[in-house]
Design a protein around this motif. Structure first.
Motif, short mmCIF file in Angstrom:
data_model
loop_
_atom_site.label_atom_id
_atom_site.label_comp_id
_atom_site.label_asym_id
_atom_site.label_seq_id
_atom_site.Cartn_x
_atom_site.Cartn_y
_atom_site.Cartn_z
N UNK A 270 0.80 -1.21 0.00
CA UNK A 270 0.00 0.00 0.00
C UNK A 270 0.84 1.26 0.00
N UNK A 271 0.22 2.37 -0.37
CA UNK A 271 0.90 3.65 -0.35
C UNK A 271 1.28 4.02 1.08
N UNK A 272 2.51 4.48 1.25
CA UNK A 272 2.99 4.86 2.58
C UNK A 272 3.35 3.69 3.47
N UNK A 273 3.28 2.46 2.97
CA UNK A 273 3.68 1.30 3.76
C UNK A 273 5.18 1.32 4.02
N UNK A 274 5.60 0.90 5.22
CA UNK A 274 7.00 0.98 5.57
C UNK A 274 7.53 -0.30 6.18
#
Length: 438
Positions: A270-274
């Motif tokens: 996902x977007x912004x997953x870290x």
């Protein structure tokens, strides 16, 4: 729900007691794939030369009712009241405090979870690590036993750590625990996973899989500590799938005494997953280790960091593979990695292989790698201040590993990890000292 029965001896057949149809179908899928799959091909390591034994006998213990019943040799490794202990092929103790139960948190063995919570287990089980990837994953899909299921509902923050302790103390034993962690959106949890063998002459093969699913905005911290004895082989896959704005933090201690292969991966979906992966390993004797850490960036603006530190003694060998893959469309991704190897003997060998695979333009990525011996100038400086050579070398080694050990979130776990490092390093032998002074 229809249930199926199976045998207790692993010899090309399924071997488990009553379980749901969907799980039996998945086992058969793995079993049917065995004839067409090969062992994984590893960098500079041939698994065909390893003495990989047959899976062995499925030995399940009688369930204990209290942590007080555990022998002292195991109690010293217990960090939490919320924990699961597996001996050989099945659960020995399962305990979850009433407070967490009321919040909807689940901690139980995976076989029980598959029967009692199929709606929570089936959508995730063997979906991060697939049965048909290679011979090892197919064997695991067909024959896994016991394991653990951790479920955290949406919005629930588990403040105290959960723990799983897997240990084997009999040879010719099936030892294939599977850990499945599901953290729903905006939740958080810390899991301490500990795998060990408790007898010096217990020859076993650990074929373990850990799957972690991190929901939107959720955070999962995993401390994974492995310490199998010399005659045992450790084959472990760890994999996380991280949704939008979620985060997974891996802290791994590879403290085995025998041959080891591990593959730890974060899939930033996902977007912004870290993701943050920190790993230490200490090689001794003639053991061989092949350690891979991977991060795959799929979502936009996804950050990742990877740090691997290895200390090699005597004739030990380690292959360190750091892989950062940024897929097309993952703009704004930032992937960094560092691998460092410190060798304490002229016959020790450490290979650091940093790899960047980038299919997108608007990204940041970097890597660093080093392989070397103790710096003689550092030794001279410390010895000139009255510190003995052995103490100086040990301080340098501990300082080398400190960036990872210092990140352990729990004081008790940090102390145990430090103790294992000291145990593996021991007193630096004269041959090590001679090689460092050259």
């Amino acid at each position: 729900m229809t249930m199926n029965r199976a045998e207790n001896r692993v010899s090309g057949q399924l071997h488990y007691e009553a379980e749901p149809d969907w799980l039996t179908r998945l086992r058969k899928k793995g079993l049917n794939a065995l004839s067409s799959l090969q062992l994984p091909k590893l960098e500079k390591t041939n698994l065909r030369r390893w003495p990989l034994r047959q899976q062995g006998i499925c030995r399940k213990p009688e369930l204990m009712m209290s942590l007080d019943e555990l022998p002292q040799s195991l109690r010293k490794w217990v960090y939490s009241d919320d924990m699961l202990v597996q001996r050989n092929s099945g659960p020995l103790i399962k305990h979850l405090t009433e407070r967490l139960q009321k919040q909807g948190v689940i901690l139980t063995d995976l076989e029980t979870a598959a029967r009692q919570y199929p709606e929570l287990v089936e959508p995730y089980f063997m979906q991060a690590v697939h049965a048909e990837e290679n011979l090892l994953t197919a064997q695991h899909a067909a024959h896994w036993s016991g394991g653990a299921f951790i479920y955290v509902p949406a919005g629930v923050h588990v403040e105290t750590p959960l723990q799983t302790l897997f240990y084997v103390d009999e040879s010719d034993t099936l030892f294939m625990p599977h850990v499945l962690v599901v953290a729903e959106e905006r939740s958080s949890v810390t899991l301490v996973e500990h795998t060990m063998s408790s007898l010096d002459k217990c020859a076993a093969v650990n074929q373990a899989v850990m799957e972690v699913f991190v929901g939107e905005g959720a955070a999962v911290n995993v401390v994974s500590l492995h310490q199998l004895e010399r005659d045992s082989i450790d084959l472990t896959y760890r994999r996380a799938i991280v949704e939008q704005d979620g985060r997974v933090n891996w802290l791994i201690g590879e403290m085995n005494w025998g041959k080891s292969m591990s593959d730890t991966a974060s899939i930033l979906k996902g977007e912004g997953a870290g993701s943050d992966i920190k790993s230490i390993l200490v090689g001794s004797g003639s053991q061989t280790m092949n350690i891979t850490a991977r991060t795959v960036h799929i979502g936009k603006n996804s950050p990742s960091d990877m740090v691997i530190r290895a200390v090699m003694r005597e004739q030990s060998t380690a292959i360190l593979n750091g892989i950062t893959k940024i897929e097309k469309g993952a703009s704004g991704a930032n992937g960094q990695q560092t691998e460092k190897v410190l060798m304490l003997h002229p016959h020790a060998r450490g290979d650091a292989n940093p790899i960047l695979l980038i299919d997108e333009d608007d990204v940041k990525a970097g890597h660093a790698a080093s392989v070397g011996q103790v710096n003689p100038e550092q030794l001279y400086y410390m010895m000139s201040r009255g510190i003995s050579r052995v103490e100086a070398e040990q301080l340098i080694v501990y300082g080398f590993l400190a960036p990872v050990v210092a990140e352990v979130p729990l004081e008790g776990v940090a102390a145990q990890m430090q103790a294992l490092v000291e145990q593996k390093l021991g007193q630096i032998r004269e041959t090590d000292q001679a090689s460092l002074s050259e």
